[in-house]
Structures are given as structure tokens and as C-alpha cells.
Design a protein around this motif. Structure first.
Motif, PDB file in Angstrom:
ATOM      1  N   TRP A 136       9.573   3.694   6.128  1.00 29.96           N
ATOM      2  CA  TRP A 136       9.246   2.319   5.725  1.00 29.96           C
ATOM      3  C   TRP A 136      10.481   1.443   5.797  1.00 29.96           C
ATOM      4  CZ3 TRP A 136       6.457   4.260   0.745  1.00 29.96           C
ATOM      5  CH2 TRP A 136       5.222   4.825   1.091  1.00 29.96           C
ATOM      6  N   ALA A 137      11.619   1.988   5.357  1.00 32.04           N
ATOM      7  CA  ALA A 137      12.873   1.228   5.410  1.00 32.04           C
ATOM      8  C   ALA A 137      13.210   0.855   6.854  1.00 32.04           C
ATOM      9  CB  ALA A 137      14.008   2.033   4.781  1.00 32.04           C
ATOM     10  N   ARG A 156      13.490  -0.932  -2.445  1.00 32.35           N
ATOM     11  CA  ARG A 156      14.546  -1.779  -1.886  1.00 32.35           C
ATOM     12  C   ARG A 156      15.875  -1.018  -1.866  1.00 32.35           C
ATOM     13  NH1 ARG A 156      12.767  -5.939   0.624  1.00 32.35           N
ATOM     14  NH2 ARG A 156      11.562  -6.567  -1.183  1.00 32.35           N
ATOM     15  N   VAL A 167      15.896   1.076   1.152  1.00 27.97           N
ATOM     16  CA  VAL A 167      16.206   0.226   2.309  1.00 27.97           C
ATOM     17  C   VAL A 167      17.714   0.041   2.416  1.00 27.97           C
ATOM     18  CG1 VAL A 167      16.027  -2.125   3.250  1.00 27.97           C
ATOM     19  CG2 VAL A 167      13.982  -0.967   2.350  1.00 27.97           C
ATOM     20  N   THR A 193       8.696  -5.619   9.268  1.00 31.26           N
ATOM     21  CA  THR A 193       7.459  -5.451   8.502  1.00 31.26           C
ATOM     22  C   THR A 193       7.774  -5.609   7.018  1.00 31.26           C
ATOM     23  OG1 THR A 193       6.709  -3.869  10.166  1.00 31.26           O
ATOM     24  CG2 THR A 193       5.483  -3.930   8.078  1.00 31.26           C
ATOM     25  N   PRO A 194       7.020  -6.431   6.294  1.00 38.31           N
ATOM     26  CA  PRO A 194       7.276  -6.595   4.861  1.00 38.31           C
ATOM     27  C   PRO A 194       7.151  -5.262   4.118  1.00 38.31           C
ATOM     28  CG  PRO A 194       5.789  -8.306   5.651  1.00 38.31           C
ATOM     29  CD  PRO A 194       5.925  -7.310   6.760  1.00 38.31           C
ATOM     30  N   LEU A 195       8.115  -4.984   3.294  1.00 36.18           N
ATOM     31  CA  LEU A 195       8.135  -3.738   2.531  1.00 36.18           C
ATOM     32  C   LEU A 195       6.884  -3.612   1.668  1.00 36.18           C
ATOM     33  CD1 LEU A 195       9.943  -1.286   2.225  1.00 36.18           C
ATOM     34  CD2 LEU A 195      11.211  -2.512   0.454  1.00 36.18           C
ATOM     35  N   GLU A 196       6.415  -4.730   1.132  1.00 40.14           N
ATOM     36  CA  GLU A 196       5.212  -4.728   0.288  1.00 40.14           C
ATOM     37  C   GLU A 196       3.997  -4.226   1.059  1.00 40.14           C
ATOM     38  OE1 GLU A 196       8.223  -7.524  -1.214  1.00 40.14           O
ATOM     39  OE2 GLU A 196       7.329  -7.224   0.752  1.00 40.14           O
ATOM     40  N   HIS A 197       3.934  -4.540   2.330  1.00 37.69           N
ATOM     41  CA  HIS A 197       2.828  -4.061   3.170  1.00 37.69           C
ATOM     42  C   HIS A 197       2.955  -2.557   3.417  1.00 37.69           C
ATOM     43  CE1 HIS A 197      -0.052  -3.727   6.437  1.00 37.69           C
ATOM     44  NE2 HIS A 197       0.918  -3.181   7.163  1.00 37.69           N
ATOM     45  N   LEU A 198       4.167  -2.105   3.692  1.00 42.84           N
ATOM     46  CA  LEU A 198       4.390  -0.709   4.042  1.00 42.84           C
ATOM     47  C   LEU A 198       4.076   0.243   2.889  1.00 42.84           C
ATOM     48  CD1 LEU A 198       7.680  -1.319   6.007  1.00 42.84           C
ATOM     49  CD2 LEU A 198       5.509  -0.537   6.992  1.00 42.84           C
ATOM     50  N   GLN A 205      11.100   0.600   9.405  1.00 41.40           N
ATOM     51  CA  GLN A 205      10.127  -0.379   9.891  1.00 41.40           C
ATOM     52  C   GLN A 205      10.428  -1.769   9.328  1.00 41.40           C
ATOM     53  OE1 GLN A 205       6.721   2.304   8.849  1.00 41.40           O
ATOM     54  NE2 GLN A 205       5.899   1.478  10.757  1.00 41.40           N
ATOM     55  N   HIS A 206      10.886  -1.805   8.094  1.00 43.15           N
ATOM     56  CA  HIS A 206      11.251  -3.082   7.469  1.00 43.15           C
ATOM     57  C   HIS A 206      12.501  -3.670   8.138  1.00 43.15           C
ATOM     58  CE1 HIS A 206      11.837  -6.119   4.411  1.00 43.15           C
ATOM     59  NE2 HIS A 206      13.059  -5.648   4.187  1.00 43.15           N
TER      60      HIS A 206
END
Length: 179
Positions: free
Chosen positions: A149-150, A117, A120, A158-163, A152-153
Motif C-alpha cells: 500500500w505504501a 502513514r 509509508v 493512490t490515496p492511502l485511505e482507499h488502499l 502504491q501510495h
């Protein structure tokens, strides 16, 4: 107006080839990585960008230097584009890191690390600056998997937990429009 954002991960490192999660350690491009960095500059010529932004970690800087040195495009090196700091796990095997990534979406890695986070938040700061300073332009960012990932979130929702739990999905760049 908007900013056309192109994102590329740094080129392949010796640690990538050895299955090591470099984190905030500098890392060094492998022979194949140096070849691919030069190829990046051919695939995405400097003339196509108003600016190139890079993480300040050595492997990203080396990628950008090999791809764009002497290309006439302004290069910006920014610590906000660093990989996640895995704290005590910087330099550990990727298999070990993969098992605990989900535990560190909001909780920093032990030993002075950071959470995903926090990556992000840092990446969001770069996006704010890009929107302010590069309106109507095309910009390239070269950084790390956590920054992808940041993005994409932040930009795709997209949920960070998924990434952080998905398999690494390399491709020759990602593109977004910042509005």
C-alpha cells in the motif's frame, strides 16, 4: 537513470490461512506457503536481480531464504519493510482489524502500535536508499500488505485511505520504475 523495482508479498502463513492479522508477530509459513516461496525463486530467478531486500519479520525472511538461499544474489534484511504494527491488535482476527484500518491511517494503533502513514514513511526511506545504491539495477522487495500500500501510495499516487479499505488484491508481484 532509474531502478527497476519488483515487489512481492511474503508467502502464505499459518496465520493467513487462519484469518489472523499477524502484524509485528513473527508468523510462520504454512506448508503451502513454503511451496509457493520455492516457486517464487523459480518464477523470479535470483539472476534477474542485483539485490533482494526483505522485511526482518520471520515470515518474510523465510520466504526469501526458501526462494533465494544459495542463489548468489545479495540479501538485505531491513526493519523498515515491516508490516504495520497493530499494537494491541497484533494477532487479532483479520475481520476485526479490517473494521478499524481506516481509523489508523494517521493515528497509531492502540497499545504502542503505529499508523499506516508511519509505514509509508519507513518505506519511503527504503526507496531513497534504493535510488542511491541501485541506480540502473533491478531489485526485489519482499514484505507485507502495508508496504505494498505504501508503494502504491508513493509511486502511483493512490490515496492511502482507499488502499487500507480495499479488499486484499494478491497477484504474483508488482513492478515500478524508480526515477
Amino acid at each position: 537513470m532509474s531502478v527497476e523495482l519488483v515487489y512481492e508479498t511474503h508467502s502464505i502463513t499459518e496465520d493467513n490461512e487462519a484469518g489472523i492479522a499477524t502484524g509485528w508477530l513473527p508468523g510462520r509459513l504454512s506448508e503451502e506457503g513454503r511451496r509457493l516461496a520455492v516457486e517464487l525463486g523459480q518464477r523470479r530467478p535470483a539472476s534477474g536481480f542485483a539485490a533482494v531486500w526483505s522485511s526482518d519479520l520471520a515470515r518474510a525472511v523465510e520466504t526469501v531464504e526458501l526462494a533465494y538461499a544459495g542463489g548468489g544474489v545479495p540479501l538485505h534484511v531491513d526493519a523498515r519493510l515491516r508490516e504495520c504494527d497493530y499494537g494491541a491488535l497484533n494477532g487479532c482476527p483479520v475481520s476485526e482489524l479490517r473494521r478499524v484500518r481506516l481509523d489508523h491511517v494517521d493515528v497509531p494503533f492502540p497499545g504502542g502500535g503505529q499508523s499506516y502513514r508511519e509505514v509509508v514513511d519507513a518505506t519511503a526511506g527504503v526507496l531513497r536508499e534504493l535510488r542511491r545504491d541501485h541506480d540502473g539495477e533491478r531489485v526485489l522487495l519482499v514484505a507485507h500488505s502495508a508496504n505494498r500500500w505504501a508503494l502504491q501510495h508513493l509511486l502511483d499516487g493512490t490515496p492511502l485511505e482507499h488502499l487500507v479499505t480495499a479488499p486484499f488484491d494478491w497477484q504474483p508481484g508488482w513492478e515500478w520504475t524508480l526515477t
